[in-house]
Design a protein around this motif. Structure first.
Motif, mmCIF file in Angstrom:
data_model
loop_
_atom_site.group_PDB
_atom_site.id
_atom_site.type_symbol
_atom_site.label_atom_id
_atom_site.label_comp_id
_atom_site.label_asym_id
_atom_site.label_seq_id
_atom_site.Cartn_x
_atom_site.Cartn_y
_atom_site.Cartn_z
ATOM 1 N N ALA A 71 63.709 -9.722 24.086
ATOM 2 C CA ALA A 71 62.865 -10.046 25.219
ATOM 3 C C ALA A 71 62.334 -8.753 25.835
ATOM 4 O O ALA A 71 63.075 -7.767 25.966
ATOM 5 N N GLU A 72 61.069 -8.733 26.184
ATOM 6 C CA GLU A 72 60.500 -7.517 26.786
ATOM 7 C C GLU A 72 61.168 -7.167 28.098
ATOM 8 O O GLU A 72 61.110 -6.018 28.543
ATOM 9 N N SER A 73 61.833 -8.137 28.714
ATOM 10 C CA SER A 73 62.545 -7.874 29.962
ATOM 11 C C SER A 73 63.899 -7.210 29.733
ATOM 12 O O SER A 73 64.534 -6.743 30.685
ATOM 13 N N ASN A 74 64.366 -7.152 28.480
ATOM 14 C CA ASN A 74 65.680 -6.597 28.166
ATOM 15 C C ASN A 74 65.569 -5.086 27.971
ATOM 16 O O ASN A 74 65.672 -4.564 26.858
ATOM 17 N N ALA A 75 65.365 -4.375 29.074
ATOM 18 C CA ALA A 75 65.092 -2.936 29.012
ATOM 19 C C ALA A 75 66.252 -2.158 28.397
ATOM 20 O O ALA A 75 66.042 -1.183 27.658
ATOM 21 N N HIS A 76 67.490 -2.579 28.667
ATOM 22 C CA HIS A 76 68.650 -1.847 28.143
ATOM 23 C C HIS A 76 68.670 -1.874 26.619
ATOM 24 O O HIS A 76 68.806 -0.825 25.975
ATOM 25 N N MET A 77 68.528 -3.060 26.025
ATOM 26 C CA MET A 77 68.582 -3.148 24.575
ATOM 27 C C MET A 77 67.396 -2.470 23.927
ATOM 28 O O MET A 77 67.526 -1.827 22.867
ATOM 29 N N LEU A 78 66.239 -2.538 24.546
ATOM 30 C CA LEU A 78 65.070 -1.856 23.996
ATOM 31 C C LEU A 78 65.275 -0.345 23.992
ATOM 32 O O LEU A 78 64.867 0.345 23.054
ATOM 33 N N ALA A 79 65.952 0.177 25.023
ATOM 34 C CA ALA A 79 66.227 1.618 25.075
ATOM 35 C C ALA A 79 67.195 2.022 23.966
ATOM 36 O O ALA A 79 67.033 3.088 23.335
ATOM 37 N N VAL A 80 68.186 1.171 23.693
ATOM 38 C CA VAL A 80 69.114 1.443 22.588
ATOM 39 C C VAL A 80 68.354 1.446 21.267
ATOM 40 O O VAL A 80 68.559 2.328 20.415
ATOM 41 N N ASN A 81 67.467 0.503 21.097
ATOM 42 C CA ASN A 81 66.694 0.431 19.858
ATOM 43 C C ASN A 81 65.855 1.681 19.645
ATOM 44 O O ASN A 81 65.739 2.192 18.517
ATOM 45 N N VAL A 82 65.256 2.176 20.711
ATOM 46 C CA VAL A 82 64.440 3.390 20.603
ATOM 47 C C VAL A 82 65.297 4.565 20.148
ATOM 48 O O VAL A 82 64.884 5.368 19.300
ATOM 49 N N ARG A 83 66.509 4.680 20.682
ATOM 50 C CA ARG A 83 67.397 5.775 20.279
ATOM 51 C C ARG A 83 67.738 5.693 18.799
ATOM 52 O O ARG A 83 67.864 6.726 18.120
ATOM 53 N N LEU A 84 67.886 4.478 18.290
ATOM 54 C CA LEU A 84 68.207 4.317 16.873
ATOM 55 C C LEU A 84 67.012 4.605 15.976
ATOM 56 O O LEU A 84 67.175 4.893 14.796
ATOM 57 N N GLY A 85 65.814 4.518 16.546
ATOM 58 C CA GLY A 85 64.613 4.777 15.760
ATOM 59 C C GLY A 85 63.711 3.580 15.555
ATOM 60 O O GLY A 85 62.752 3.653 14.777
ATOM 61 N N PHE A 86 64.003 2.451 16.212
ATOM 62 C CA PHE A 86 63.129 1.286 16.105
ATOM 63 C C PHE A 86 61.756 1.612 16.686
ATOM 64 O O PHE A 86 61.630 2.315 17.684
ATOM 65 N N VAL A 87 60.729 1.065 16.038
ATOM 66 C CA VAL A 87 59.341 1.228 16.473
ATOM 67 C C VAL A 87 58.757 -0.159 16.703
ATOM 68 O O VAL A 87 58.903 -1.059 15.858
ATOM 69 N N ALA A 88 58.094 -0.359 17.830
ATOM 70 C CA ALA A 88 57.488 -1.658 18.128
ATOM 71 C C ALA A 88 56.355 -1.932 17.145
ATOM 72 O O ALA A 88 55.490 -1.079 16.917
ATOM 73 N N THR A 89 56.364 -3.128 16.563
ATOM 74 C CA THR A 89 55.332 -3.503 15.592
ATOM 75 C C THR A 89 54.507 -4.701 16.035
ATOM 76 O O THR A 89 53.396 -4.897 15.546
ATOM 77 N N ALA A 90 55.049 -5.530 16.918
ATOM 78 C CA ALA A 90 54.314 -6.726 17.334
ATOM 79 C C ALA A 90 54.901 -7.275 18.625
ATOM 80 O O ALA A 90 56.022 -6.923 19.027
ATOM 81 N N ARG A 91 54.118 -8.118 19.249
ATOM 82 C CA ARG A 91 54.601 -8.921 20.372
ATOM 83 C C ARG A 91 54.584 -10.384 19.960
ATOM 84 O O ARG A 91 53.759 -10.787 19.148
ATOM 85 N N MET A 92 55.499 -11.136 20.536
ATOM 86 C CA MET A 92 55.554 -12.568 20.254
ATOM 87 C C MET A 92 55.663 -13.330 21.558
ATOM 88 O O MET A 92 56.467 -12.971 22.429
ATOM 89 N N ALA A 93 54.845 -14.347 21.697
ATOM 90 C CA ALA A 93 54.932 -15.253 22.837
ATOM 91 C C ALA A 93 55.661 -16.507 22.408
ATOM 92 O O ALA A 93 55.271 -17.153 21.434
ATOM 93 N N GLU A 94 56.756 -16.834 23.103
ATOM 94 C CA GLU A 94 57.409 -18.121 22.904
ATOM 95 C C GLU A 94 56.769 -19.073 23.912
ATOM 96 O O GLU A 94 56.884 -18.906 25.112
ATOM 97 N N MET A 95 56.057 -20.065 23.376
ATOM 98 C CA MET A 95 55.258 -20.958 24.203
ATOM 99 C C MET A 95 55.909 -22.328 24.301
ATOM 100 O O MET A 95 56.679 -22.731 23.429
ATOM 101 N N GLN A 96 55.603 -23.007 25.370
ATOM 102 C CA GLN A 96 56.249 -24.278 25.658
ATOM 103 C C GLN A 96 55.286 -25.231 26.363
ATOM 104 O O GLN A 96 54.444 -24.804 27.149
ATOM 105 N N LYS A 97 55.462 -26.493 26.066
ATOM 106 C CA LYS A 97 54.686 -27.530 26.749
ATOM 107 C C LYS A 97 55.584 -28.725 26.988
ATOM 108 O O LYS A 97 56.189 -29.255 26.064
ATOM 109 N N ARG A 98 55.674 -29.133 28.245
ATOM 110 C CA ARG A 98 56.421 -30.356 28.570
ATOM 111 C C ARG A 98 55.462 -31.519 28.475
ATOM 112 O O ARG A 98 54.433 -31.543 29.141
ATOM 113 N N LEU A 99 55.792 -32.467 27.647
ATOM 114 C CA LEU A 99 54.892 -33.586 27.429
ATOM 115 C C LEU A 99 54.737 -34.395 28.714
ATOM 116 O O LEU A 99 55.697 -34.628 29.446
ATOM 117 N N GLY A 100 53.494 -34.751 28.973
ATOM 118 C CA GLY A 100 53.197 -35.439 30.225
ATOM 119 C C GLY A 100 52.661 -34.514 31.279
ATOM 120 O O GLY A 100 52.085 -34.957 32.274
#
Length: 340
Positions: free
Chosen positions: A309-338
């Protein structure tokens, strides 16, 4: 021009599954290239052919004349989240803007309603180099136009392997896990750990950032978890797992990496620390131990992909230290019927 027909496919009809997968893969790769994370042809075939235990996936094609011009899927959880239907609508670029996606969506929605589902979920991705809000991205605009809202945004990241031992050792020193043991393995979860592993895995979707997702904890039943493992095995995937264990033998933290036989990549799946053991950097410890095992036992694996999640700043910082590079964004979308 002949009308668009939406047809269910027989998962044991190889020609039909191939045509369905071709439309799915072509649509997913459009604009994303090698960073389009798609299940391989055989992985999806195995998913469609499984005897439904924890979820059922139905596959459909949009046909114009004799040509497949789009594909769709509907996944129905059977043990939990039985109010949810997860949709996939995929139209190759050359067939877009002719109402094919809308026809597929309408059909999938009717199937979900008939199955008693009241919340629809879908995902759409775009390159990290594009605008962060996804403006101008076809999948996002399609969902918004049809009444879906973005429930949470995720960042897709890629780690090129191997990570130097010195980097892993430096980070391990920051997470000594005093008072805990580390166990790791490949394949199914050991029998003496599986009940507590399944219990942690079941609450991952509610303990991790969820944004506005209408989601409940998954089934923690061991037989259900073993059924999911059998599907993973049928897909030719290999699991790498690690846990931190308390002095009295309880699972305090878990993590899992899954390697695809077909594309060769590794995928970081769940990582979670139980509430009473948080604040000790156990999540970091088990992830590093698992990564080190992956590199030792599967040195040919070229990269690891993960979503956070883009809001998970702590885990994203750990990933950067390991060498992860952002490649894409994903939207999890939702619709409540009605809803409007």
């Amino acid at each position: 021009m002949p009308p668009i027909r939406i047809l269910a496919i027989d998962p044991f009809d190889d020609t039909a599954v191939d045509a369905w997968w071709d439309a799915y893969a072509t649509a997913k790769r459009a604009g994303m290239g090698e960073d389009a994370l798609i299940w391989s042809r055989e992985e999806r075939r195995a998913e469609l052919q499984q005897t439904p235990t924890t979820s059922e996936t139905r596959a459909f094609v949009a046909v114009e004349g004799e040509t497949v011009v789009g594909s769709g899927s509907l996944t129905l959880p059977l043990k939990d989240n039985r109010h949810v239907g997860a949709l996939g609508v995929n139209v190759p670029p050359e067939h877009r803007r002719r109402g094919i996606g809308s026809a597929l969506l309408a059909h999938l929605t009717s199937e979900a309603v008939a199955a008693g589902r009241t919340t629809l979920r879908a995902e759409t991705s775009w390159p990290a180099s594009a605008p962060a809000d996804g403006s101008g991205e076809a999948g996002l605009e399609f969902g918004l136009r049809h009444g879906f809202a973005v429930a949470i945004g995720d960042l897709q990241s890629r780690l090129t392997l191997p990570v130097a031992d010195a980097v892993i050792d430096e980070m391990l020193a920051e997470a000594p896990a005093e008072g805990y043991g580390i166990r790791s393995w490949t394949g199914p979860v050991p029998e003496d750990l599986v009940a507590e592993w399944a219990a942690l895995d079941a609450v991952l979707d509610t303990e991790a950032p969820t944004g506005d997702l209408d989601v409940e904890a998954s089934s923690a039943d061991v037989s259900d978890y073993r059924a999911d493992e059998r599907l993973i095995d049928a897909q030719g995937r290999t699991c790498f797992g690690a846990v931190a264990v308390t002095a009295d033998g309880h699972v305090a933290a878990y993590t899992q990496i899954v390697v695809s036989r077909d594309d060769g990549n590794a995928y970081q799946w769940g990582t979670l620390v139980r509430r009473e053991d948080r604040g000790r950097r156990l999540g970091l410890r088990v992830k590093l131990e698992n990564l080190r095992m992956l590199q030792r036992l599967s040195p040919e694996t070229p990269r690891v992909y993960t979503f956070n999640a883009e809001s998970n700043a702590h885990m994203l910082a750990v990933n950067v230290r390991l060498g992860f590079v952002a490649t894409a964004r994903m939207a999890e979308m939702q619709k409540r019927l009605g809803a409007a």
